[in-house]
Enzyme design. Structure first.
Site, PDB file in Angstrom:
ATOM      1  N   THR A   1       0.959  -1.271  -0.126  1.00 17.16           N
ATOM      2  CA  THR A   1       0.003  -0.076   0.020  1.00 17.16           C
ATOM      3  C   THR A   1       0.662   1.293  -0.122  1.00 17.16           C
ATOM      4  O   THR A   1       1.716   1.167   0.891  1.00 17.16           O
ATOM      5  CB  THR A   1      -0.739   0.052   1.381  1.00 17.16           C
ATOM      6  OG1 THR A   1      -1.872  -1.026   1.152  1.00 17.16           O
ATOM      7  CG2 THR A   1      -1.644   1.211   1.582  1.00 17.16           C
TER       8      THR A   1
ATOM      9  N   HIS B   1      -6.904 -10.820  -0.452  1.00 15.79           N
ATOM     10  CA  HIS B   1      -6.201 -10.516   0.604  1.00 15.79           C
ATOM     11  C   HIS B   1      -6.890 -11.061   1.802  1.00 15.79           C
ATOM     12  O   HIS B   1      -7.757 -10.669   2.421  1.00 15.79           O
ATOM     13  CB  HIS B   1      -6.149  -8.623   0.845  1.00 15.79           C
ATOM     14  CG  HIS B   1      -5.205  -8.279   1.929  1.00 15.79           C
ATOM     15  ND1 HIS B   1      -4.629  -9.433   2.776  1.00 15.79           N
ATOM     16  CD2 HIS B   1      -4.388  -7.199   2.131  1.00 15.79           C
ATOM     17  CE1 HIS B   1      -3.602  -8.616   3.537  1.00 15.79           C
ATOM     18  NE2 HIS B   1      -3.521  -7.450   2.832  1.00 15.79           N
TER      19      HIS B   1
ATOM     20  N   ASN C   1      -3.248 -10.118   7.409  1.00 10.89           N
ATOM     21  CA  ASN C   1      -3.097  -8.852   8.139  1.00 10.89           C
ATOM     22  C   ASN C   1      -4.307  -8.156   8.554  1.00 10.89           C
ATOM     23  O   ASN C   1      -4.412  -7.050   8.730  1.00 10.89           O
ATOM     24  CB  ASN C   1      -2.681  -7.892   7.097  1.00 10.89           C
ATOM     25  CG  ASN C   1      -1.253  -8.444   6.516  1.00 10.89           C
ATOM     26  OD1 ASN C   1      -0.713  -9.626   6.965  1.00 10.89           O
ATOM     27  ND2 ASN C   1      -0.568  -7.931   5.462  1.00 10.89           N
TER      28      ASN C   1
ATOM     29  N   TYR D   1      -7.703  -7.840   7.739  1.00  9.91           N
ATOM     30  CA  TYR D   1      -8.742  -7.135   6.841  1.00  9.91           C
ATOM     31  C   TYR D   1      -9.855  -8.087   6.768  1.00  9.91           C
ATOM     32  O   TYR D   1      -9.877  -9.279   7.539  1.00  9.91           O
ATOM     33  CB  TYR D   1      -8.112  -6.815   5.443  1.00  9.91           C
ATOM     34  CG  TYR D   1      -7.033  -5.919   5.775  1.00  9.91           C
ATOM     35  CD1 TYR D   1      -7.444  -4.468   6.254  1.00  9.91           C
ATOM     36  CD2 TYR D   1      -5.679  -6.167   5.524  1.00  9.91           C
ATOM     37  CE1 TYR D   1      -6.325  -3.493   6.547  1.00  9.91           C
ATOM     38  CE2 TYR D   1      -4.553  -5.346   5.641  1.00  9.91           C
ATOM     39  CZ  TYR D   1      -4.725  -3.893   6.301  1.00  9.91           C
ATOM     40  OH  TYR D   1      -3.889  -2.967   6.295  1.00  9.91           O
TER      41      TYR D   1
ATOM     42  N   ASN E   1      -2.986  -5.368  13.143  1.00 11.63           N
ATOM     43  CA  ASN E   1      -4.462  -4.926  13.118  1.00 11.63           C
ATOM     44  C   ASN E   1      -5.495  -5.543  14.011  1.00 11.63           C
ATOM     45  O   ASN E   1      -6.445  -6.006  13.896  1.00 11.63           O
ATOM     46  CB  ASN E   1      -5.233  -4.973  11.736  1.00 11.63           C
ATOM     47  CG  ASN E   1      -4.478  -3.949  10.843  1.00 11.63           C
ATOM     48  OD1 ASN E   1      -4.546  -2.783  11.072  1.00 11.63           O
ATOM     49  ND2 ASN E   1      -4.539  -4.099   9.434  1.00 11.63           N
TER      50      ASN E   1
HETATM   51  C1  LIG Z   1       4.548   0.327   3.170  1.00 13.81           C
HETATM   52  C2  LIG Z   1       4.097  -1.362   3.288  1.00 13.81           C
HETATM   53  C3  LIG Z   1       2.995  -1.369   2.882  1.00 13.81           C
HETATM   54  C4  LIG Z   1       2.344  -2.817   2.610  1.00 13.81           C
HETATM   55  N1  LIG Z   1       1.092  -2.889   2.273  1.00 13.81           N
HETATM   56  C5  LIG Z   1       0.479  -4.121   1.987  1.00 13.81           C
HETATM   57  C6  LIG Z   1      -0.923  -4.306   1.269  1.00 13.81           C
HETATM   58  O1  LIG Z   1      -1.378  -3.691   0.880  1.00 13.81           O
HETATM   59  N2  LIG Z   1      -1.311  -5.730   1.428  1.00 13.81           N
HETATM   60  C7  LIG Z   1      -0.444  -6.751   1.896  1.00 13.81           C
HETATM   61  O2  LIG Z   1      -0.767  -7.823   2.003  1.00 13.81           O
HETATM   62  N3  LIG Z   1       0.656  -6.583   2.590  1.00 13.81           N
HETATM   63  C8  LIG Z   1       1.065  -5.484   2.613  1.00 13.81           C
HETATM   64  N4  LIG Z   1       2.630  -4.895   3.193  1.00 13.81           N
HETATM   65  C9  LIG Z   1       3.080  -6.272   3.769  1.00 13.81           C
HETATM   66  C10 LIG Z   1       4.281  -6.723   2.747  1.00 13.81           C
HETATM   67  O3  LIG Z   1       3.608  -7.099   1.592  1.00 13.81           O
HETATM   68  C11 LIG Z   1       4.924  -7.603   3.172  1.00 13.81           C
HETATM   69  O4  LIG Z   1       4.417  -8.537   3.665  1.00 13.81           O
HETATM   70  C12 LIG Z   1       6.199  -7.217   4.471  1.00 13.81           C
HETATM   71  O5  LIG Z   1       6.592  -5.812   3.884  1.00 13.81           O
HETATM   72  C13 LIG Z   1       7.313  -8.249   4.891  1.00 13.81           C
HETATM   73  O6  LIG Z   1       8.130  -8.411   3.789  1.00 13.81           O
HETATM   74  P1  LIG Z   1       9.320  -7.708   3.398  1.00 13.81           P
HETATM   75  O7  LIG Z   1      10.283  -8.141   4.904  1.00 13.81           O
HETATM   76  O8  LIG Z   1      10.087  -8.288   2.467  1.00 13.81           O
HETATM   77  O9  LIG Z   1       9.278  -6.219   3.572  1.00 13.81           O
HETATM   78  C14 LIG Z   1       2.924  -3.818   3.427  1.00 13.81           C
HETATM   79  C15 LIG Z   1       4.326  -3.414   3.941  1.00 13.81           C
HETATM   80  C16 LIG Z   1       4.823  -2.186   3.743  1.00 13.81           C
HETATM   81  C17 LIG Z   1       6.181  -1.993   4.517  1.00 13.81           C
END
Ligand SMILES: Cc1cc2nc3c(=O)[nH]c(=O)nc-3n(C[C@H](O)[C@H](O)[C@H](O)COP(=O)(O)O)c2cc1C
Length: 359
Positions: free
Chosen positions: A25, A174, A177, A179, A234
């Site tokens: 997001t 989704h 997390n 939702y 959440n």
């Molecule tokens: C800025 C940001 C926005 C995110 N938005 C979403 C989202 O819209 N949908 C979702 O399933 N996860 C979202 N996540 C979680 C990421 O998809 C991912 O699972 C999380 O960053 C851990 O992976 P990483 O260690 O590779 O960053 C978001 C994470 C971050 C940092």
């Protein structure tokens, strides 16, 4: 690094490598409509095998956060069409993540006439950013009636058809997390006493009905789902039956035959880790593609692919800060660090201006 960089398939789709850009997001969709800046951002990331877009609402009721996009109006579909047209010639496949925020929302973020809904009238702890009044407590949702449930399922199916019209290769539901789908699945947010609450069969009913409706609308090869067993984000506290409940869900999703399950482990962000036994259960029970995500670097990704723990690996923050992540890891180059202060701010800063290797 032979596996991560090697081409593969996702159902009928050919992927140029096993890198998945995790859904992120970014709150740049002014008026909830995808725009040119977002086209540029997604095109920058098109060396991934698969891009999963930011959470995108199937309904005005699902727009819990400020400036997130939707995919329920003609204008939104036209905006997304520009994104898929820019991404496809560059090689990536792209799924849109359908995110209905449910109770993780504030009325100030919702358009006129939208309703803040959840399985039960139980507010999520924590706060929500609003453009109008800054941080506000998450609001208490209205408990959905059976008619609300039916119309929400229809919205998911219509959004999935819109996704195909917009040129997406598929949709990711989704279910992670905190939702709406997870709100129905978890006993801490679902206090219903009808056929959508109580037993695991009842708590899983909404997610499975949404899944079947979306598969019915666009076909099982175009539908994946993201799940976060043990995720706490959440206000989703751990509960004793987690592993048993998600094992049941894995079996039911396998019977539906979705193209992928995408598991997220947010232990790198402070959540309890997903036990190896849970990941192994999904691998054993679910026969199609498994994506793992959360805290991966190239070495760990290669190792989990080589150990056959998964078929694809999704990267969030590394991709956010490095649009050319694939080239960087191929070259063994250092990565840009993500700038948290611009994760959700409008405009190009911290969005499309991360330097690439060639700049
Ligand atoms: C800025 C940001 C926005 C995110 N938005 C979403 C989202 O819209 N949908 C979702 O399933 N996860 C979202 N996540 C979680 C990421 O998809 C991912 O699972 C999380 O960053 C851990 O992976 P990483 O260690 O590779 O960053 C978001 C994470 C971050 C940092």
């Amino acid at each position: 690094m032979s596996l991560l960089f090697s081409s593969t398939t996702l159902g009928p789709l050919a992927l140029q490598n096993r890198f998945v850009m995790a859904p992120l997001t970014r709150s740049r969709a002014i008026g909830n409509i995808p725009n040119d800046l977002m086209v540029k951002y997604y095109a920058q990331h098109a060396s991934a095998g698969l891009i999963i877009t930011e959470g995108t609402s199937p309904s005005p009721n699902g727009l819990g956060y400020a400036r997130i996009p939707g995919i329920y109006s003609a204008e939104q579909v036209a905006g997304w069409q520009c994104v898929t047209k820019a991404v496809h010639p560059l090689g990536a496949k792209i799924f849109v993540q359908l995110m209905h925020c449910g109770r993780v929302a504030h009325p100030l973020n919702l358009p006129a006439g939208a309703r803040l809904l959840g399985p039960s009238a139980v507010a999520a702890g924590g706060e929500m950013y609003t453009d109008a009044k800054g941080m506000q407590p998450n609001a208490t949702p209205v408990a959905m009636t059976e008619a609300d449930i039916k119309s929400t399922i229809d919205e998911y199916a219509r959004a999935a058809k819109n996704a195909v019209t917009a040129g997406f290769d598929g949709v990711e539901l989704h279910g992670a997390n905190g939702y709406l789908l997870e709100q129905f699945f978890r006993p801490t947010s679902n206090h219903r006493t009808d056929r959508y609450g109580g037993s695991i069969e009842n708590r899983a009913r909404f997610v499975l009905e949404v899944t079947r409706a979306v598969v019915g609308a666009i076909g099982n090869d175009r539908v994946g789902i993201r799940l976060s067993p043990f995720g706490a984000f959440n206000d989703m506290p751990a509960y004793p039956a987690t592993e048993a409940d998600y094992t049941y869900l894995a079996g039911e999703l396998n019977a539906i035959g979705l193209v992928y399950i995408h598991l997220v482990d947010h232990s790198s962000m402070g959540a309890p880790p997903v036990p190896e036994s849970m990941k192994a259960t999904f691998r054993r029970v679910f026969k199609r593609t498994l994506i793992l995500s959360g805290g991966y670097d190239a070495v760990r990704a290669e190792s989990d692919l080589a150990a056959d723990k998964c078929d694809l690996v999704a990267f969030g923050r590394p991709f956010l800060a490095n649009p050319d992540l694939v080239a960087r890891w191929k070259a063994g180059a250092a990565l840009n660090a993500p700038d948290m202060s611009t994760f959700y701010t409008p405009g190009p800063k911290g969005y499309t201006d991360y330097p690439t290797l060639t700049v």
